[in-house]
Design a protein around this motif. Structure first.
Motif, short mmCIF file in Angstrom:
data_model
loop_
_atom_site.label_atom_id
_atom_site.label_comp_id
_atom_site.label_asym_id
_atom_site.label_seq_id
_atom_site.Cartn_x
_atom_site.Cartn_y
_atom_site.Cartn_z
N ALA A 15 -7.36 16.74 131.21
CA ALA A 15 -6.73 15.45 130.90
C ALA A 15 -5.88 15.00 132.09
O ALA A 15 -5.90 13.82 132.46
CB ALA A 15 -5.86 15.58 129.66
N GLY B 34 -7.55 13.24 134.96
CA GLY B 34 -8.10 11.92 134.67
C GLY B 34 -9.49 11.94 134.07
O GLY B 34 -10.27 11.00 134.27
N ILE B 35 -9.83 12.99 133.37
CA ILE B 35 -11.13 13.01 132.69
C ILE B 35 -10.95 12.41 131.31
O ILE B 35 -10.09 12.86 130.54
CB ILE B 35 -11.69 14.44 132.65
CG1 ILE B 35 -12.22 14.76 134.05
CG2 ILE B 35 -12.80 14.58 131.61
CD1 ILE B 35 -12.67 16.15 134.25
N PRO B 36 -11.69 11.33 130.99
CA PRO B 36 -11.41 10.54 129.78
C PRO B 36 -11.51 11.34 128.49
O PRO B 36 -10.70 11.14 127.59
CB PRO B 36 -12.48 9.44 129.81
CG PRO B 36 -13.21 9.57 131.07
CD PRO B 36 -12.82 10.81 131.76
N ASN B 37 -12.52 12.20 128.38
CA ASN B 37 -12.69 12.93 127.13
C ASN B 37 -12.74 14.43 127.42
O ASN B 37 -13.82 15.01 127.57
CB ASN B 37 -13.99 12.46 126.44
CG ASN B 37 -14.09 12.99 125.04
OD1 ASN B 37 -13.46 14.00 124.70
ND2 ASN B 37 -14.90 12.35 124.22
N ARG C 5 -15.15 16.87 125.50
CA ARG C 5 -16.57 16.75 125.76
C ARG C 5 -16.91 17.38 127.12
O ARG C 5 -17.90 18.10 127.26
CB ARG C 5 -17.00 15.29 125.71
CG ARG C 5 -18.48 15.15 125.41
CD ARG C 5 -18.89 13.72 125.22
NE ARG C 5 -18.63 12.95 126.43
CZ ARG C 5 -18.53 11.64 126.44
NH1 ARG C 5 -18.63 10.96 125.32
NH2 ARG C 5 -18.32 10.99 127.57
N THR C 6 -16.09 17.09 128.14
CA THR C 6 -16.37 17.64 129.46
C THR C 6 -16.22 19.17 129.45
O THR C 6 -16.97 19.88 130.11
CB THR C 6 -15.40 17.02 130.49
OG1 THR C 6 -15.50 15.61 130.38
CG2 THR C 6 -15.74 17.45 131.89
N MET D 275 -16.65 13.19 138.65
CA MET D 275 -16.09 14.01 137.56
C MET D 275 -16.10 15.49 137.97
O MET D 275 -15.15 16.22 137.71
CB MET D 275 -16.92 13.82 136.29
CG MET D 275 -16.66 12.52 135.60
SD MET D 275 -14.93 12.40 135.04
CE MET D 275 -14.72 10.64 135.03
N ARG E 275 -13.26 16.22 140.11
CA ARG E 275 -12.02 16.32 139.32
C ARG E 275 -11.92 17.69 138.65
O ARG E 275 -10.85 18.29 138.60
CB ARG E 275 -12.00 15.22 138.24
CG ARG E 275 -11.70 13.84 138.78
CD ARG E 275 -11.87 12.79 137.69
NE ARG E 275 -11.94 11.47 138.26
CZ ARG E 275 -10.88 10.68 138.47
NH1 ARG E 275 -9.69 11.10 138.15
NH2 ARG E 275 -11.02 9.50 139.01
N GLU F 171 -9.96 7.07 144.01
CA GLU F 171 -9.39 7.67 142.80
C GLU F 171 -9.02 9.14 143.04
O GLU F 171 -7.96 9.61 142.61
CB GLU F 171 -10.40 7.58 141.64
CG GLU F 171 -10.58 6.17 141.12
CD GLU F 171 -11.83 6.02 140.27
OE1 GLU F 171 -12.37 7.06 139.84
OE2 GLU F 171 -12.24 4.87 140.05
N ASN G 240 -8.31 -5.03 134.91
CA ASN G 240 -8.32 -4.41 133.58
C ASN G 240 -7.80 -5.39 132.54
O ASN G 240 -8.34 -5.51 131.44
CB ASN G 240 -7.45 -3.15 133.57
CG ASN G 240 -8.15 -2.00 134.26
OD1 ASN G 240 -9.37 -2.03 134.41
ND2 ASN G 240 -7.39 -1.00 134.67
#
Lengths: 610, 286
Positions: free
Chosen positions: A464, A467-470, A473-474, A486, A489, A519, B277
């Motif tokens: 988290a 910056g991994i959205p879910n 799941r990852t 990803m 990251r 990013e 955004n």
């Protein structure tokens, strides 16, 4: 500089010829290959010179002297039908070789042509031929040969022709795979754009690549063909009117109790030929494979090696610190020399005496072009140099210990726990057969000694944080299910998971798209501030240095030529090499502008012709 | 006004996806573009944007499923292999990877004479042409007899440029020709591209992921995103004051080699992303 060519290079034509004769010479020096050459040579000679070597007719049956002992007239005696054994052996060589050659040639022609077409053009021909080849491979060979004999009669040549078709997959699959690989090469595309026809491309660019494997396969398949042909005749399925080794075996087998010696001659001939062919193929393959690899002479003599040549650059530019830096020195590299053992026992130096200091909480950039030794320096701090590479001089003092003198076991405790690593290619640094979660949890359990449940909780938090959205799941995903950004990251999460003091990042954004790079740079900056970790970042991009680094060292030819605070060096580069790099930067250059004038100047040149 | 050399109109390229009844991958989704004689059009985008596919479609190396590619007024998008070969005198290519774009077992001379031999140029003429070409790209003429492995990446790229020039084409598709090169080599090879264009009047379709490289060389710049051209206009404008939100993001994402300016750019990028955004949220709410 790098673009200059020395004029002492050898003439290439002679070099290429030398390489080719080199292969022949190496083959002759290879004992097995030499033996194979001699045996095959003798066998072929015997086949060709059969009428000169014996006056006897191999099929002339003299019922007066059945199974006679060797005599002047019949050096190896006669067989059960009173035929001369030597004559049958010599003529048998002819027929056996010719039959095997026929079968192998048919297999090779069908397989190579089919493989080339299917591999090069692909599409429906590839699908259809793959089906056919699979079908042929699924057929039991002996049954097909028996069926063919029932339909076509007991003909030696027919049987071998059918057998050739059955063996075609051996060539097809080999050629197909090789061609598919070569077809994707850019030089094949370039030839197509150059207007070269398909046949020329196949002949010139593709066949040259698959030539050697075809020769090797040919020798193997021919050995099989000889054995199968002899087997068919031995079983009495062949044409008994033709003198072959198999027919001799068949005849001798029937008289095994009266004259067992008759079995020896054809058996020896079959064995020798098959063995010689297999040896030749193996030797050729060995020599071809070896030519691609460097043979490192194993001579590990660290003590007696000549002292490394530390080049101390007189002109290294050190910019003064803008403010007195009281932070503790975390990493001090002093006169580091790294070299690679060469095949001739010498040492090739790639780092020639690098000294650099990374303080606590500092981001230090190591910038240079390819071959400057920046990555070698980073790897030797981690003691992760590839095979043959080693630290030959200098020291790497990290938190008070010299890493260069640690044992491998001690170094393993430092690596991952106190110094971690972010690689250039995120994808190839994740194991495709394990989930991302398990690859994060394992190192934490070992390094931090925490339970699986705690490690998983921490891994999810880290995912988290990067910056991994879910994160869930990852965590459960396999590496191929996430994008390159990803994956990077994830590796960053892994690198900071064991709370290291120093992170070594080797071109961490080079393989990524520019928006993803931005990013990742944001992420690294944020994590560095948050954790207070030191980062040594290897890069070739001045933008990355400007974005992230406090201090920077410029490397060239295994040496640092300029070092100091980032702002000082960007504002006022001193070393000529640094200046030349800054001059090569395009970012602040003017745009090219409009075309108008150029178009007028060059009225369409080919317009008149067409 | 000069007639365009190349006109691409509403081009579609689909790649079949393995598996029964899977939808094909749309690499290009209605792309339109034109190139004038002697012009350099930069094509910029990130991986998977379709920029390389567009280059390959112009070269006849990608399957065109819809739309048209016209070269000097004639349709070339759907030519047979045989008809396509005749275009080799007009359209040429320089690829990204200098290591796999030359056959490792052929000498430089053999590689360079290949296109000439196809056009039935005599051996002596071809050999003379090779010397001229090597000279044009700044390599010594004794390079002809050597093998590719004796050259550095930058030198190999010069050889690839020489091969592209061999038939004096009017258009060269350059597919990331400098992205595998070091900074200083990159600058010199870009200057070579510029010099050759000024000397011969050849047009370039210059594919790159690097906005700065494209800006340096291109008269006009097209920006690709998800198989479409989202912005196309004068190089200066597109690379310094873009209109499309994606181009704006792309421009601000590239770090500037100056610590102070980069700090500024970082702040600008943050503001831009927040604003975009916000817009996305609002349009989503409507």
């Amino acid at each position: 500089m790098t673009e200059s060519i020395t004029n002492v290079m050898p003439d290439t034509a002679t070099e290429e010829r030398a390489a080719r004769s080199h292969l022949a010479r190496r083959l002759l020096r290879n004992g097995a290959a030499l033996f194979a050459f001699i045996v095959l040579g003798l066998i072929v000679l015997a086949a060709i010179l059969a009428p000169l070597l014996t006056p006897q007719d191999p099929n002339f049956a003299n019922i007066q002297s059945l199974l006679s002992a060797p005599s002047a007239e019949h050096p190896l005696g006669t067989d059960g039908a009173g035929r001369d054994v030597l004559a049958r052996l010599l003529y048998g060589t002819r027929y056996s070789l010719a039959a095997a050659l026929l079968g192998t040639a048919i297999a090779a022609i069908l397989g190579v042509v089919g493989g080339l077409i299917a591999g090069y053009y692909g599409r429906w021909f590839a699908s259809v031929s793959s089906w056919v080849i699979s079908l042929i491979m699924a057929l039991p060979g002996i049954v097909v040969l028996l069926a063919a004999r029932a339909v076509l009669g007991p003909s030696l040549w027919m049987a071998m022709a059918v057998f050739g078709v059955l063996l075609a997959p051996a060539f097809f699959r080999l050629v197909y795979t090789a061609v598919v690989n070569v077809r994707g090469e850019l030089f094949v595309d370039a030839a197509r754009v150059s207007g070269v026809g398909d046949f020329s491309i196949i002949g010139r660019h593709i066949l040259s690549v698959v030539r050697a494997p075809i020769i090797i396969q040919f020798a193997f398949v021919m050995g099989i063909a000889i054995a199968i042909q002899a087997g068919l005749d031995f079983l009495g399925l062949g044409d008994t009117s033709v003198p072959t080794w198999g027919n001799m075996l068949n005849d001798a087998f029937a008289r095994m109790y009266k004259n067992p010696v008759l079995l020896v001659w054809p058996s020896v001939a079959i064995a020798l030929t098959s063995v010689a062919l297999a040896l030749f193929a193996n030797a050729l393959r060995d020599e071809l494979e070896r030519s691609g690899r460097v043979r490192v002479r194993r001579r590990r003599v660290r003590g007696t090696a000549p002292a490394p040549a530390v080049v101390l650059p007189a002109d290294v530019v050190v910019h003064p610190e803008t403010t007195a830096d009281s932070r503790e020195k975390l990493l001090v590299v002093d006169s580091l020399v790294v070299g690679y053992d060469q095949p001739d026992g010498s040492l090739k130096q790639v780092v020639n005496g690098v000294s650099l200091t990374v303080r606590q909480g500092e981001v230090h950039g190591l910038i240079g072009e390819s071959g400057s030794g920046k990555t070698q320096t980073a790897w030797s701090i981690l003691r992760l140099l590839p095979e043959g590479g080693r630290i030959v001089g200098g020291s790497v003092v990290f938190g008070g210990t010299d890493l260069a003198s640690l044992s491998d076991t001690e170094m393993r405790k430092v690596r991952g726990r106190r110094i971690s690593y972010i690689p250039q290619e995120p994808m190839s640094n994740l194991d495709p057969s394990f989930t991302i979660g398990s690859q994060l949890v394992e190192p934490m359990r070992i390094a931090l000694g925490i339970s699986s449940a705690d490690a998983k909780k921490r891994a999810l938090e880290l995912l988290a944080r990067v910056g991994i959205p879910n994160p869930e799941r990852t965590y459960a995903a396999y590496p191929h299910e996430v994008s390159g950004g990803m994956a990077q990251r994830v590796l960053i999460a892994g690198a900071v998971s064991c709370e290291p003091d120093l992170v070594i990042a080797d071109e961490p954004t080079t393989a990524l798209d520019v928006t993803v790079q931005a990013e990742i740079l944001d992420l690294l900056r944020g994590l560095q501030k948050e954790l207070g970790v030191s980062i040594l970042i290897v890069t070739h991009n001045f933008g990355v240095v400007a974005d992230l680094c406090d201090r920077v060292s410029v490397m060239r030819d295994g040496l640092i030529v300029e070092t100091g605070p980032v702002r000082a060096i960007f504002a006022d580069p001193q070393h000529p090499y640094t200046k030349s790099l800054f001059d090569a930067i395009l970012e602040d250059g003017a745009a090219r502008g409009h075309l108008e004038h150029a178009a007028d100047r060059h009225a369409p040149a080919g317009g008149a012709a067409s | 006004m000069t007639e365009p050399l190349l006109v691409v109109e509403d081009l579609h390229v689909d790649y079949p996806v393995k598996g029964w009844r899977r939808k094909p991958f749309k690499a290009l989704n209605g792309v339109s573009l034109d190139i004038l004689p002697g012009e350099c059009v930069g094509l910029v985008g990130e991986s998977g944007s379709g920029k390389t596919t567009l280059g390959r479609a112009v070269l006849g190396l990608a399957p065109v499923t819809g739309g048209s590619i016209r070269f000097k007024g004639a349709e070339i998008g759907t030519l047979s292999r045989r008809e396509r070969r005749r275009l080799s005198e007009e359209i040429q290519v320089v690829f990204q990877d200098p290591y796999s774009s030359l056959n490792p077992s052929l000498t430089i001379e053999q590689s360079l004479t290949e296109p000439l031999r196809v056009k039935k140029v005599s051996a002596a003429d071809a050999s003379r042409r090779v010397r001229t070409l090597l000279d044009q790209v700044g390599l010594p003429s004794n390079a002809a007899g050597r093998l590719p492995r004796e050259f550095s990446g930058g030198q190999r790229q010069r050889i690839a440029i020489a091969r592209a020039l061999a038939l004096s084409p009017q258009l060269i598709v350059c597919d990331e020709p400098v992205s595998a090169l070091d900074l200083s080599t990159q600058a010199r090879v870009l200057d070579l591209f510029k010099d050759i264009q000024e000397a011969t009047g050849v047009a370039y379709l210059f594919v790159s992921h690097d906005l700065a490289v494209v800006r340096h060389l291109s008269h006009r710049v097209a920006v690709m995103y998800h198989g479409e051209i989202v912005e196309y206009g004068p190089g200066d404008k597109v690379t310094s004051d873009p209109e499309h939100p994606y181009t704006q993001r792309l421009l601000l994402a590239a770090p500037v080699p100056d610590p102070a300016l980069q700090e500024q750019r970082r702040a600008d990028r943050r503001r831009l992303l927040d604003a975009q955004n916000e817009m996305a949220l609002q349009s989503g709410a409507l």
